[in-house]
Design an enzyme around this catalytic site. Structure first.
Site, mmCIF file in Angstrom:
data_model
loop_
_atom_site.group_PDB
_atom_site.id
_atom_site.type_symbol
_atom_site.label_atom_id
_atom_site.label_comp_id
_atom_site.label_asym_id
_atom_site.label_seq_id
_atom_site.Cartn_x
_atom_site.Cartn_y
_atom_site.Cartn_z
ATOM 1 N N SER A 189 10.723 10.031 0.222
ATOM 2 C CA SER A 189 11.847 8.789 1.223
ATOM 3 C C SER A 189 11.326 7.783 1.305
ATOM 4 C CB SER A 189 11.662 9.711 2.343
ATOM 5 O OG SER A 189 12.509 8.749 3.340
ATOM 6 N N TYR A 203 6.217 12.400 9.597
ATOM 7 C CA TYR A 203 7.396 12.581 8.481
ATOM 8 C C TYR A 203 7.223 11.525 7.155
ATOM 9 C CZ TYR A 203 11.773 12.626 5.734
ATOM 10 O OH TYR A 203 12.631 12.639 4.713
HETATM 11 N N1 LIG Z 1 19.064 13.132 4.009
HETATM 12 C C1 LIG Z 1 18.454 11.935 4.069
HETATM 13 O O1 LIG Z 1 18.702 10.935 4.804
HETATM 14 C C2 LIG Z 1 17.254 11.887 3.071
HETATM 15 C C3 LIG Z 1 16.229 13.180 2.664
HETATM 16 N N2 LIG Z 1 15.302 13.184 2.122
HETATM 17 C C4 LIG Z 1 14.709 14.171 1.621
HETATM 18 O O2 LIG Z 1 15.328 14.962 0.748
HETATM 19 C C5 LIG Z 1 15.151 16.605 0.856
HETATM 20 C C6 LIG Z 1 16.329 17.314 1.042
HETATM 21 O O3 LIG Z 1 16.955 16.834 2.489
HETATM 22 P P1 LIG Z 1 18.269 17.181 2.923
HETATM 23 O O4 LIG Z 1 18.954 17.452 1.836
HETATM 24 O O5 LIG Z 1 18.780 15.885 3.349
HETATM 25 O O6 LIG Z 1 18.021 18.157 3.819
HETATM 26 P P2 LIG Z 1 19.093 19.244 4.524
HETATM 27 O O7 LIG Z 1 18.404 19.472 5.714
HETATM 28 O O8 LIG Z 1 20.381 19.165 4.092
HETATM 29 O O9 LIG Z 1 18.268 20.498 3.529
HETATM 30 C C7 LIG Z 1 17.168 21.056 3.472
HETATM 31 C C8 LIG Z 1 17.058 22.033 2.476
HETATM 32 O O10 LIG Z 1 15.747 22.709 2.654
HETATM 33 C C9 LIG Z 1 15.801 23.945 3.286
HETATM 34 N N3 LIG Z 1 14.648 24.211 3.594
HETATM 35 C C10 LIG Z 1 14.492 23.775 5.288
HETATM 36 N N4 LIG Z 1 13.162 24.384 5.834
HETATM 37 C C11 LIG Z 1 12.820 25.481 4.767
HETATM 38 C C12 LIG Z 1 11.739 26.311 4.707
HETATM 39 N N5 LIG Z 1 10.654 26.414 5.847
HETATM 40 N N6 LIG Z 1 11.704 26.950 3.601
HETATM 41 C C13 LIG Z 1 12.331 26.881 2.721
HETATM 42 N N7 LIG Z 1 13.362 25.973 2.480
HETATM 43 C C14 LIG Z 1 13.687 25.175 3.779
HETATM 44 C C15 LIG Z 1 17.046 24.049 3.777
HETATM 45 O O11 LIG Z 1 17.538 25.458 3.600
HETATM 46 P P3 LIG Z 1 17.632 26.788 4.642
HETATM 47 O O12 LIG Z 1 17.455 26.311 5.973
HETATM 48 O O13 LIG Z 1 18.369 27.548 4.032
HETATM 49 O O14 LIG Z 1 15.990 27.147 4.437
HETATM 50 C C16 LIG Z 1 18.021 23.146 3.097
HETATM 51 O O15 LIG Z 1 18.416 23.885 1.637
HETATM 52 C C17 LIG Z 1 13.943 16.690 1.960
HETATM 53 O O16 LIG Z 1 12.634 16.521 1.182
HETATM 54 C C18 LIG Z 1 14.154 15.093 2.864
HETATM 55 O O17 LIG Z 1 12.983 15.001 3.475
HETATM 56 C C19 LIG Z 1 14.859 11.759 2.031
HETATM 57 C C20 LIG Z 1 15.245 10.846 2.406
HETATM 58 C C21 LIG Z 1 16.314 10.631 3.165
HETATM 59 C C1 LIG Z 2 15.365 12.071 8.722
HETATM 60 C C2 LIG Z 2 14.933 11.218 7.711
HETATM 61 O O1 LIG Z 2 14.171 10.070 8.267
HETATM 62 C C3 LIG Z 2 15.394 11.143 6.462
HETATM 63 N N1 LIG Z 2 15.217 12.076 5.816
HETATM 64 C C4 LIG Z 2 14.768 9.989 5.604
HETATM 65 O O2 LIG Z 2 13.892 10.391 4.746
HETATM 66 O O3 LIG Z 2 15.232 8.776 5.509
#
Ligand SMILES: NC(=O)C1=CN([C@@H]2O[C@H](COP(=O)(O)OP(=O)(O)OC[C@H]3O[C@@H](n4cnc5c(N)ncnc54)[C@H](OP(=O)(O)O)[C@@H]3O)[C@@H](O)[C@H]2O)C=CC1
Ligand SMILES: CC(=O)[C@H](N)C(=O)O
Length: 262
Positions: free
Chosen positions: A140, A153
């Site tokens: 991120s 985070y």
């Molecule tokens: N959206 C944003 O603004 C940004 C996101 N990111 C990163 O992108 C990645 C994906 O995030 P994003 O798609 O936004 O988030 P979501 O919350 O939409 O999706 C997260 C995914 O991770 C899974 N997950 C969460 N906890 C667990 C666990 N304990 N074990 C296994 N799987 C798990 C969830 O599935 P389930 O609940 O079914 O387990 C889901 O499929 C993350 O690493 C996030 O930090 C980075 C920068 C910005």
């Molecule tokens: C919750 C957040 O801050 C986001 N996933 C990001 O990395 O920008």
């Protein structure tokens, strides 16, 4: 490994991970989907099987639980069809450092950092041996910005960047490609987990645009892909300044400014 390798994607039930699943399926890759929500993964898998004809396995796992993580590690070690690992599963926690519980911080680190190390460690020796394959790690831009106030985070995401760069250094010469992807605010459910309404925010990237851009970086074999950074040369200059500083670390004596006068 098959000619079109299978892809194991963590966090594939929604958001960025589910979009990677869609895009890799359309490129003809078989998939292994990993997350906790089986119902959502079944729905995604059924749609993608119908639309693309690829084979899709579902491997339910909570990656903060040692026994579940071990199942995924075994699959990565033993299933020689898997040639690409997408370390995407991650979460965030809201509030400031002093307001967060240490148990929440520990779970965050387990998912965002420890699981990546363990899963990478499970697949890397096999890929290095085969001299092919790729690991995609979702970091991120928060990992570049302590100023954003999402300290733990952000620290996990700084870890993801360093891990990716270190692995690229160690495994690149063995034919294994490592990509760090650094999204900024992207429209997914992660914002619900920090108590924020992403639909009320401006300057938000759509998840399809984010993943499509990340795949352009993948096809170019970029080590670090930052879709929201419009001047790509800026990252090269930052990373170049870091590398040039390494040559100035002269360790035999402390720097002049730290020497005490007798
Ligand atoms: N959206 C944003 O603004 C940004 C996101 N990111 C990163 O992108 C990645 C994906 O995030 P994003 O798609 O936004 O988030 P979501 O919350 O939409 O999706 C997260 C995914 O991770 C899974 N997950 C969460 N906890 C667990 C666990 N304990 N074990 C296994 N799987 C798990 C969830 O599935 P389930 O609940 O079914 O387990 C889901 O499929 C993350 O690493 C996030 O930090 C980075 C920068 C910005
Ligand atoms: C919750 C957040 O801050 C986001 N996933 C990001 O990395 O920008």
């Amino acid at each position: 490994m098959s000619e079109i390798p299978a892809v194991l994607i963590t966090g594939a039930s929604t958001g960025i991970g589910a979009t990677y699943a869609d895009r890799f399926a359309r490129r003809g890759h078989d998939l292994v989907l990993v997350a906790r929500d089986v119902v959502r993964m079944e729905a995604l898998a059924n749609r993608l099987r119908q639309e693309t004809g690829v084979a899709i396995d579902i491997l339910p796992a909570d990656l903060t639980k040692a026994e579940d993580l071990a199942k995924v590690e075994t699959r990565l070690r033993d299933d020689t069809r898997i040639g690409i690992l997408v370390n995407n599963a991650g979460t965030a926690i809201g509030k400031s450092f002093v307001e967060q519980s240490v148990d929440d911080m520990t779970r965050l680190i387990a998912l965002n950092a420890t699981a990546l190390v363990r899963l990478s460690s499970a697949i890397a020796p096999r890929l290095a041996n085969a001299r092919e394959g790729a690991i995609i790690n979702i970091g991120s831009v928060v990992g570049l910005a302590p100023e954003f106030g999402m300290t733990v985070y952000g620290a996990t995401k700084a870890f993801v960047l360093f891990l990716s760069q270190g692995l690229a250094h160690e495994l690149g010469s063995k034919g294994v490609y490592i990509q760090a992807v650094l999204p900024a605010t992207t429209r997914t459910e992660i914002w619900d987990h920090v108590g924020a309404d992403v639909n009320a925010m401006s300057n938000v990237m759509e998840v399809g645009d984010l993943v499509d851009a990340a795949l352009v970086g993948l096809d170019r074999r970029e080590p670090v892909t930052i879709p929201p950074l419009h001047d790509g040369g800026q990252w090269d200059r930052v990373d170049g300044a870091r590398k040039s500083m390494l040559g100035n670390l002269v360790n035999a004596l402390p720097a002049e400014r730290y020497r005490t006068t007798a």
